[in-house]
Write an enzyme that holds these catalytic residues in place. Structure first.
Site, PDB file in Angstrom:
ATOM      1  N   LYS A  42       0.862  -1.191   0.000  1.00 37.07           N
ATOM      2  CA  LYS A  42       0.000   0.000   0.000  1.00 37.07           C
ATOM      3  C   LYS A  42       0.899   1.242   0.000  1.00 37.07           C
ATOM      4  O   LYS A  42       1.980   1.230   0.618  1.00 37.07           O
ATOM      5  CB  LYS A  42      -0.874  -0.020   1.266  1.00 37.07           C
ATOM      6  CG  LYS A  42      -1.793   1.163   1.437  1.00 37.07           C
ATOM      7  CD  LYS A  42      -2.919   1.186   0.428  1.00 37.07           C
ATOM      8  CE  LYS A  42      -3.793   2.436   0.555  1.00 37.07           C
ATOM      9  NZ  LYS A  42      -4.746   2.545  -0.562  1.00 37.07           N
ATOM     10  N   SER A  43       0.463   2.289  -0.680  1.00 36.79           N
ATOM     11  CA  SER A  43       1.258   3.526  -0.681  1.00 36.79           C
ATOM     12  C   SER A  43       1.386   4.027   0.755  1.00 36.79           C
ATOM     13  O   SER A  43       0.380   4.226   1.436  1.00 36.79           O
ATOM     14  CB  SER A  43       0.564   4.606  -1.519  1.00 36.79           C
ATOM     15  OG  SER A  43       0.434   4.189  -2.849  1.00 36.79           O
ATOM     16  N   ASN A  66     -13.720   4.451  -5.349  1.00 39.71           N
ATOM     17  CA  ASN A  66     -13.161   4.451  -3.995  1.00 39.71           C
ATOM     18  C   ASN A  66     -12.665   5.832  -3.624  1.00 39.71           C
ATOM     19  O   ASN A  66     -12.266   6.627  -4.476  1.00 39.71           O
ATOM     20  CB  ASN A  66     -12.009   3.434  -3.876  1.00 39.71           C
ATOM     21  CG  ASN A  66     -10.652   4.031  -4.230  1.00 39.71           C
ATOM     22  OD1 ASN A  66     -10.001   4.646  -3.387  1.00 39.71           O
ATOM     23  ND2 ASN A  66     -10.239   3.891  -5.480  1.00 39.71           N
ATOM     24  N   SER A  67     -12.720   6.070  -2.317  1.00 39.88           N
ATOM     25  CA  SER A  67     -12.040   7.233  -1.768  1.00 39.88           C
ATOM     26  C   SER A  67     -11.446   6.793  -0.439  1.00 39.88           C
ATOM     27  O   SER A  67     -11.902   7.190   0.624  1.00 39.88           O
ATOM     28  CB  SER A  67     -12.991   8.412  -1.592  1.00 39.88           C
ATOM     29  OG  SER A  67     -12.254   9.523  -1.101  1.00 39.88           O
ATOM     30  N   ASN A 122       4.012   7.333  -5.743  1.00 38.41           N
ATOM     31  CA  ASN A 122       2.630   7.566  -6.164  1.00 38.41           C
ATOM     32  C   ASN A 122       2.372   9.072  -6.257  1.00 38.41           C
ATOM     33  O   ASN A 122       2.260   9.749  -5.234  1.00 38.41           O
ATOM     34  CB  ASN A 122       1.700   6.894  -5.141  1.00 38.41           C
ATOM     35  CG  ASN A 122       0.237   7.010  -5.500  1.00 38.41           C
ATOM     36  OD1 ASN A 122      -0.123   7.695  -6.451  1.00 38.41           O
ATOM     37  ND2 ASN A 122      -0.610   6.339  -4.730  1.00 38.41           N
ATOM     38  N   CYS A 125      -2.660   9.971  -6.170  1.00 39.37           N
ATOM     39  CA  CYS A 125      -3.833   9.608  -5.367  1.00 39.37           C
ATOM     40  C   CYS A 125      -4.843  10.763  -5.387  1.00 39.37           C
ATOM     41  O   CYS A 125      -4.509  11.881  -5.002  1.00 39.37           O
ATOM     42  CB  CYS A 125      -3.444   9.281  -3.931  1.00 39.37           C
ATOM     43  SG  CYS A 125      -4.915   8.900  -2.941  1.00 39.37           S
ATOM     44  N   ASN A 188      -3.446   5.426 -12.403  1.00 39.08           N
ATOM     45  CA  ASN A 188      -4.212   5.375 -11.168  1.00 39.08           C
ATOM     46  C   ASN A 188      -5.693   5.515 -11.560  1.00 39.08           C
ATOM     47  O   ASN A 188      -6.022   5.716 -12.730  1.00 39.08           O
ATOM     48  CB  ASN A 188      -3.775   6.512 -10.227  1.00 39.08           C
ATOM     49  CG  ASN A 188      -4.012   6.153  -8.759  1.00 39.08           C
ATOM     50  OD1 ASN A 188      -5.022   5.528  -8.432  1.00 39.08           O
ATOM     51  ND2 ASN A 188      -3.115   6.538  -7.889  1.00 39.08           N
ATOM     52  N   GLY A 242      -5.472  -0.869 -14.888  1.00 34.51           N
ATOM     53  CA  GLY A 242      -6.758  -0.240 -15.178  1.00 34.51           C
ATOM     54  C   GLY A 242      -7.700  -1.182 -15.903  1.00 34.51           C
ATOM     55  O   GLY A 242      -7.594  -1.360 -17.118  1.00 34.51           O
ATOM     56  N   GLY A 264      -6.045  -4.243  -9.717  1.00 34.42           N
ATOM     57  CA  GLY A 264      -6.625  -3.475  -8.621  1.00 34.42           C
ATOM     58  C   GLY A 264      -8.025  -3.958  -8.283  1.00 34.42           C
ATOM     59  O   GLY A 264      -8.227  -4.815  -7.429  1.00 34.42           O
ATOM     60  N   THR A 265      -9.031  -3.443  -9.017  1.00 38.24           N
ATOM     61  CA  THR A 265     -10.429  -3.774  -8.706  1.00 38.24           C
ATOM     62  C   THR A 265     -10.677  -5.280  -8.706  1.00 38.24           C
ATOM     63  O   THR A 265     -11.339  -5.816  -7.809  1.00 38.24           O
ATOM     64  CB  THR A 265     -11.366  -3.085  -9.728  1.00 38.24           C
ATOM     65  OG1 THR A 265     -11.193  -1.670  -9.613  1.00 38.24           O
ATOM     66  CG2 THR A 265     -12.817  -3.428  -9.452  1.00 38.24           C
TER      67      THR A 265
HETATM   68  C1  SIN Z   1      -6.458   5.542  -1.800  1.00 41.65           C
HETATM   69  O1  SIN Z   1      -5.918   5.057  -0.794  1.00 41.65           O
HETATM   70  O2  SIN Z   1      -7.189   6.545  -1.709  1.00 41.65           O
HETATM   71  C2  SIN Z   1      -6.290   4.891  -3.118  1.00 41.65           C
HETATM   72  C3  SIN Z   1      -4.875   4.846  -3.558  1.00 41.65           C
HETATM   73  C4  SIN Z   1      -4.541   5.749  -4.685  1.00 41.65           C
HETATM   74  O3  SIN Z   1      -5.435   6.222  -5.392  1.00 41.65           O
HETATM   75  O4  SIN Z   1      -3.374   5.996  -4.938  1.00 41.65           O
END
Ligand code: SIN
Length: 304
Positions: A42-43, A66-67, A122, A125, A188, A242, A264-265
């Site tokens: 995870k970032s 997502n948010s 990253n 985001c 992203n 993507g 991802g999804t």
């Molecule tokens: C997030 O944690 O909001 C998603 C990760 C991202 O969009 O880089």
């Protein structure tokens, strides 16, 4: 179906994206035990974050919104994890998303002494309130890269937001080539989309009034376009992400020029089993075409 990025070899080109199910040590070990060819964290930010209020992810018919807001355990935890994750004997990619240039420099300095093989910065985001996506500010992108590339002792790539204009592709590519980034990951999620439930007359996620990053099938053509353009313009490998759900999607991304792809999804919706399923589908598709290595078709998209 091996692939190489910045001298790091991947057994095959399919692994997880920094995003879903890669926050805890257990989740990272589960990726290590799966058929994912690498482990992406995870970032991480300087200190741990709870992220945005729930509900903050929703699977929708053609993908997801997502948010999350970068919920993570802080960089020190992920750097410690790299020591353990090494046992899986696959490349480890530490995703870094400091909330300031100073934070990014601190994290990258510490990451130099980690067991990560690659660093993915990253710049894209869309979900941290008050923090615009750096990748849409070309001057800031230039400044950030000038600073971090001086510090990084491991190959450092960047994760980009989607672009939609040929002039923007050219401007960004010029900056990335100037700083010799090791790889580019695109795209992203498409930021600040709005998905509405018409029965309830409300958005499906809570943060930011329902605005969030769009992923999944909705964004595959945009992701393919970004991979294609950047693979034409950049001096480094491109990792595509993507809307990949099937083996043939992987084939399309590599045909467009990708060296590897991230999930991802589909990983969020299906869990770790998606890596083996999609890998098998991809290898079967290549076998049907008579291709025995990704070099046989990478970037060889025909024109009409
Ligand atoms: C997030 O944690 O909001 C998603 C990760 C991202 O969009 O880089």
């Amino acid at each position: 179906m091996q692939t190489t990025i910045a001298s790091v070899t991947f057994e095959h080109p399919i692994f997880n994206a920094a995003g879903p199910l890669c926050v805890t040590t257990e989740e990272l070990n589960a990726i290590g035990n799966s058929s994912s060819s690498a482990i992406v964290t995870k970032s991480c930010t300087r200190t741990s974050r709870d992220g945005n209020p729930e509900p903050r992810y929703r699977g929708v018919p053609l993908g997801s919104i997502n948010s999350m807001g970068l919920p993570n355990r802080g960089y020190k935890a992920y750097i410690n994890d790299t020591r353990v994750l090494k046992e899986h004997k696959k490349p480890i990619i530490l995703s870094v998303s400091g909330l300031s240039l100073e934070d990014n420099c601190t994290i990258i300095t510490a990451a130099n002494a980690s067991d990560a093989d690659l660093l993915e910065l990253n710049l894209s985001c869309p979900n941290v309130p008050g923090k615009p996506q750096v990748g849409y500010d070309f001057e800031q992108t230039d400044t950030v890269l000038a600073a971090v590339m001086k510090i990084a002792k491991k190959p450092l790539g960047v994760k980009l937001p989607p672009y939609f204009d040929f002039v923007h592709f050219e401007q960004v590519a010029k900056i990335l080539n100037k700083h010799n980034v090791a790889f580019v990951t695109c795209i992203n999620s498409i930021g600040n989309a709005l998905y509405i439930d018409p029965v309830l007359e409300e958005p499906v996620i809570k943060p930011k009034g329902g605005f969030g990053g769009l992923g999944g099938q909705y964004i595959k053509p945009t992701a393919l376009a970004n991979v294609r353009k950047f693979s034409e313009l950049l001096d480094c490998p491109v990792i595509g992400v993507g809307g990949i759900e099937k083996g043939v999607d992987v084939f399309e991304f590599i045909l467009a020029g990708a060296h590897a792809v991230q999930l991802g999804t589909v990983f969020m919706e299906e869990g770790v089993g998606c890596f083996e399923r999609i890998r098998k589908e991809f290898e079967d598709y290549c076998a049907k075409k008579g291709y025995t290595s990704v070099e046989d078709f990478r970037g060889k998209l025909k024109t009409l």
